[in-house]
Design a protein around this motif. Structure first.
Motif, PDB file in Angstrom:
ATOM      1  N   ASN A  91       0.860  -1.185   0.000  1.00  0.00           N
ATOM      2  CA  ASN A  91       0.000   0.000   0.000  1.00  0.00           C
ATOM      3  C   ASN A  91       0.903   1.244   0.000  1.00  0.00           C
ATOM      4  O   ASN A  91       1.027   1.931   1.006  1.00  0.00           O
ATOM      5  CB  ASN A  91      -0.908  -0.009   1.227  1.00  0.00           C
ATOM      6  CG  ASN A  91      -2.031   1.006   1.119  1.00  0.00           C
ATOM      7  OD1 ASN A  91      -2.278   1.573   0.068  1.00  0.00           O
ATOM      8  ND2 ASN A  91      -2.705   1.250   2.235  1.00  0.00           N
ATOM      9  N   PRO A  92       1.542   1.530  -1.129  1.00  0.00           N
ATOM     10  CA  PRO A  92       2.542   2.599  -1.154  1.00  0.00           C
ATOM     11  C   PRO A  92       1.939   3.988  -1.013  1.00  0.00           C
ATOM     12  O   PRO A  92       0.805   4.247  -1.426  1.00  0.00           O
ATOM     13  CB  PRO A  92       3.202   2.424  -2.522  1.00  0.00           C
ATOM     14  CG  PRO A  92       2.177   1.734  -3.363  1.00  0.00           C
ATOM     15  CD  PRO A  92       1.432   0.837  -2.425  1.00  0.00           C
ATOM     16  N   GLY A  93       2.732   4.859  -0.392  1.00  0.00           N
ATOM     17  CA  GLY A  93       2.379   6.266  -0.312  1.00  0.00           C
ATOM     18  C   GLY A  93       3.142   7.061  -1.361  1.00  0.00           C
ATOM     19  O   GLY A  93       3.691   6.499  -2.306  1.00  0.00           O
ATOM     20  N   LEU A  94       3.176   8.383  -1.170  1.00  0.00           N
ATOM     21  CA  LEU A  94       3.762   9.270  -2.174  1.00  0.00           C
ATOM     22  C   LEU A  94       4.699  10.271  -1.530  1.00  0.00           C
ATOM     23  O   LEU A  94       4.468  10.733  -0.410  1.00  0.00           O
ATOM     24  CB  LEU A  94       2.654  10.044  -2.907  1.00  0.00           C
ATOM     25  CG  LEU A  94       1.637   9.226  -3.687  1.00  0.00           C
ATOM     26  CD1 LEU A  94       0.464  10.115  -4.090  1.00  0.00           C
ATOM     27  CD2 LEU A  94       2.276   8.592  -4.913  1.00  0.00           C
ATOM     28  N   VAL A  95       5.760  10.624  -2.261  1.00  0.00           N
ATOM     29  CA  VAL A  95       6.634  11.739  -1.890  1.00  0.00           C
ATOM     30  C   VAL A  95       6.962  12.506  -3.170  1.00  0.00           C
ATOM     31  O   VAL A  95       6.651  12.073  -4.281  1.00  0.00           O
ATOM     32  CB  VAL A  95       7.931  11.269  -1.195  1.00  0.00           C
ATOM     33  CG1 VAL A  95       7.613  10.676   0.167  1.00  0.00           C
ATOM     34  CG2 VAL A  95       8.694  10.269  -2.049  1.00  0.00           C
ATOM     35  N   GLU A 168      -9.109  10.971  -7.473  1.00  0.00           N
ATOM     36  CA  GLU A 168      -9.640   9.892  -6.630  1.00  0.00           C
ATOM     37  C   GLU A 168      -8.521   9.006  -6.100  1.00  0.00           C
ATOM     38  O   GLU A 168      -8.520   8.604  -4.933  1.00  0.00           O
ATOM     39  CB  GLU A 168     -10.649   9.064  -7.423  1.00  0.00           C
ATOM     40  CG  GLU A 168     -11.323   7.966  -6.603  1.00  0.00           C
ATOM     41  CD  GLU A 168     -12.380   7.210  -7.393  1.00  0.00           C
ATOM     42  OE1 GLU A 168     -12.907   6.210  -6.855  1.00  0.00           O
ATOM     43  OE2 GLU A 168     -12.665   7.622  -8.536  1.00  0.00           O
ATOM     44  N   ARG A 169      -7.539   8.721  -6.957  1.00  0.00           N
ATOM     45  CA  ARG A 169      -6.425   7.878  -6.514  1.00  0.00           C
ATOM     46  C   ARG A 169      -5.590   8.605  -5.461  1.00  0.00           C
ATOM     47  O   ARG A 169      -5.160   8.014  -4.469  1.00  0.00           O
ATOM     48  CB  ARG A 169      -5.554   7.513  -7.721  1.00  0.00           C
ATOM     49  CG  ARG A 169      -4.397   6.559  -7.384  1.00  0.00           C
ATOM     50  CD  ARG A 169      -4.914   5.149  -7.118  1.00  0.00           C
ATOM     51  NE  ARG A 169      -3.850   4.247  -6.683  1.00  0.00           N
ATOM     52  CZ  ARG A 169      -2.971   3.658  -7.490  1.00  0.00           C
ATOM     53  NH1 ARG A 169      -3.021   3.867  -8.795  1.00  0.00           N
ATOM     54  NH2 ARG A 169      -2.057   2.853  -6.991  1.00  0.00           N
ATOM     55  N   TYR A 170      -5.357   9.889  -5.677  1.00  0.00           N
ATOM     56  CA  TYR A 170      -4.619  10.658  -4.669  1.00  0.00           C
ATOM     57  C   TYR A 170      -5.329  10.601  -3.316  1.00  0.00           C
ATOM     58  O   TYR A 170      -4.710  10.345  -2.275  1.00  0.00           O
ATOM     59  CB  TYR A 170      -4.474  12.117  -5.101  1.00  0.00           C
ATOM     60  CG  TYR A 170      -3.248  12.417  -5.921  1.00  0.00           C
ATOM     61  CD1 TYR A 170      -1.971  12.397  -5.352  1.00  0.00           C
ATOM     62  CD2 TYR A 170      -3.344  12.729  -7.266  1.00  0.00           C
ATOM     63  CE1 TYR A 170      -0.846  12.681  -6.102  1.00  0.00           C
ATOM     64  CE2 TYR A 170      -2.218  13.013  -8.028  1.00  0.00           C
ATOM     65  CZ  TYR A 170      -0.975  12.987  -7.437  1.00  0.00           C
ATOM     66  OH  TYR A 170       0.141  13.264  -8.184  1.00  0.00           O
ATOM     67  N   CYS A 171      -6.635  10.842  -3.335  1.00  0.00           N
ATOM     68  CA  CYS A 171      -7.383  10.851  -2.071  1.00  0.00           C
ATOM     69  C   CYS A 171      -7.355   9.492  -1.402  1.00  0.00           C
ATOM     70  O   CYS A 171      -7.267   9.391  -0.166  1.00  0.00           O
ATOM     71  CB  CYS A 171      -8.821  11.306  -2.328  1.00  0.00           C
ATOM     72  SG  CYS A 171      -8.963  13.074  -2.704  1.00  0.00           S
ATOM     73  N   HIS A 172      -7.436   8.434  -2.190  1.00  0.00           N
ATOM     74  CA  HIS A 172      -7.367   7.085  -1.620  1.00  0.00           C
ATOM     75  C   HIS A 172      -6.010   6.858  -0.955  1.00  0.00           C
ATOM     76  O   HIS A 172      -5.940   6.316   0.168  1.00  0.00           O
ATOM     77  CB  HIS A 172      -7.600   6.044  -2.713  1.00  0.00           C
ATOM     78  CG  HIS A 172      -7.448   4.638  -2.224  1.00  0.00           C
ATOM     79  ND1 HIS A 172      -8.450   3.965  -1.560  1.00  0.00           N
ATOM     80  CD2 HIS A 172      -6.393   3.776  -2.281  1.00  0.00           C
ATOM     81  CE1 HIS A 172      -8.026   2.762  -1.227  1.00  0.00           C
ATOM     82  NE2 HIS A 172      -6.786   2.611  -1.649  1.00  0.00           N
ATOM     83  N   ALA A 212      -8.074  16.743  -0.621  1.00  0.00           N
ATOM     84  CA  ALA A 212      -7.944  15.598   0.276  1.00  0.00           C
ATOM     85  C   ALA A 212      -8.553  15.882   1.637  1.00  0.00           C
ATOM     86  O   ALA A 212      -9.233  15.030   2.220  1.00  0.00           O
ATOM     87  CB  ALA A 212      -6.464  15.224   0.419  1.00  0.00           C
ATOM     88  N   GLU A 213      -8.315  17.073   2.168  1.00  0.00           N
ATOM     89  CA  GLU A 213      -8.885  17.436   3.472  1.00  0.00           C
ATOM     90  C   GLU A 213     -10.404  17.455   3.414  1.00  0.00           C
ATOM     91  O   GLU A 213     -11.078  16.992   4.353  1.00  0.00           O
ATOM     92  CB  GLU A 213      -8.343  18.784   3.918  1.00  0.00           C
ATOM     93  CG  GLU A 213      -6.873  18.751   4.290  1.00  0.00           C
ATOM     94  CD  GLU A 213      -6.319  20.103   4.676  1.00  0.00           C
ATOM     95  OE1 GLU A 213      -5.235  20.134   5.284  1.00  0.00           O
ATOM     96  OE2 GLU A 213      -6.961  21.129   4.379  1.00  0.00           O
ATOM     97  N   ALA A 214     -10.958  17.980   2.316  1.00  0.00           N
ATOM     98  CA  ALA A 214     -12.415  18.035   2.183  1.00  0.00           C
ATOM     99  C   ALA A 214     -12.999  16.624   2.094  1.00  0.00           C
ATOM    100  O   ALA A 214     -14.042  16.335   2.690  1.00  0.00           O
ATOM    101  CB  ALA A 214     -12.793  18.847   0.946  1.00  0.00           C
ATOM    102  N   LYS A 215     -12.336  15.742   1.366  1.00  0.00           N
ATOM    103  CA  LYS A 215     -12.842  14.369   1.222  1.00  0.00           C
ATOM    104  C   LYS A 215     -12.775  13.629   2.548  1.00  0.00           C
ATOM    105  O   LYS A 215     -13.700  12.890   2.905  1.00  0.00           O
ATOM    106  CB  LYS A 215     -12.047  13.644   0.146  1.00  0.00           C
ATOM    107  CG  LYS A 215     -12.624  12.280  -0.223  1.00  0.00           C
ATOM    108  CD  LYS A 215     -11.933  11.684  -1.425  1.00  0.00           C
ATOM    109  CE  LYS A 215     -12.537  10.335  -1.827  1.00  0.00           C
ATOM    110  NZ  LYS A 215     -13.939  10.487  -2.271  1.00  0.00           N
TER     111      LYS A 215
END
Length: 257
Positions: A91-95, A168-172, A212-215
């Motif tokens: 479940n990778p994150g992002l930088v 959507e992918r970013y928010c997930h 993202a904060e709103a979602k």
């Protein structure tokens, strides 16, 4: 890419795992890249390092001068997979990474020549344990004139490059991926705060964090919504590569170093 690169000898950055999972394989041997960088630096002049992500807010190396800077031909983007510090292999994150195209505002740090070799070693432990970045010498414009600085760039051919991600992918990812040092949203928020503190406005990053904060606020099941860490402004300087035909941050290739 790289502030935080983004560093002290034993400290890990958001691009460098402290203890590699057996499934982590180096992209390439980082030592030849370090040797080449040292040769290109030359050993006589002070060393300049360009920070565009966590290096800005957590450099973790000693420096004697810091200046705001802009590079042309490269842009900061949240397009690099993080499988340890902001996520996992499954479940990778992002930088952030620094991708070709557009322009990027960040900070340059000056390290005295006598301390440069040690600093380069620290940076390699932090940014280059798997050889994922392409170290480059970039001309950086500053208020006191241009400097030639080391920057950690990301190739679109890298296995750590995400390719295009939709909102959507970013928010997930923001809501679900967690690594040793927290979530990618924490990382993006901290970078946004520090960019603003230095008068650097990245409209694409601000939009993505706001989304993202709103979602998260609308979907409590995903976790408690973080408090907004910025205020909206109307004159943000979008550093994305859109003038050259690339997508904005939420849909463009990857900083941080």
């Amino acid at each position: 890419m790289p502030p935080t690169n983004e560093t002290s000898p034993g400290a890990a950055s958001d691009s460098a795992p402290t203890a590699l999972d057996p499934r982590h394989k180096p992209v390439r041997d980082p030592k030849p890249l370090l040797d080449r960088t040292i040769h290109e630096w030359g050993g006589h002049a002070d060393l300049w390092v360009f920070g565009y992500g966590s290096l800005i807010w957590r450099p973790e190396f000693a420096f004697v001068e810091r200046r705001p800077a802009r590079v042309h031909g490269w842009h900061r983007a949240l397009k690099m997979w993080s499988r340890v510090n902001r996520g996992t292999i499954d479940n990778p994150g992002l930088v952030f990474g620094l991708l070709s195209g557009g322009s990027c505002r960040g900070m340059v740090f000056r390290v005295p020549a006598a301390e440069a070799l040690e600093t380069l070693g620290r940076l390699w432990l932090r940014e280059m344990p798997t050889g994922v970045y392409d170290p480059r010498w970039l001309e950086c414009g500053t208020p006191s004139g241009p400097v030639r600085a080391l920057a950690f760039t990301l190739s679109r051919q890298s296995p750590n490059f995400t390719g295009v991600l939709d909102d959507e992918r970013y928010c997930h990812i923001f809501a679900n991926a967690v690594g040793l040092y927290g979530t990618s949203l924490d990382y993006a928020q901290q970078t946004l705060i520090e960019l603003r503190r230095h008068g650097i406005h990245d409209a694409a990053l601000a939009r993505l964090v706001r989304l993202a904060e709103a979602k998260l606020a609308a979907e409590p099941a995903c976790g408690a919504a973080p408090a907004p860490l910025y205020r909206a402004v109307s004159n943000e300087d979008d550093e994305a590569a859109t003038p050259r035909g690339l997508a904005g941050l939420a849909g463009r290739p990857d900083a941080s170093g």
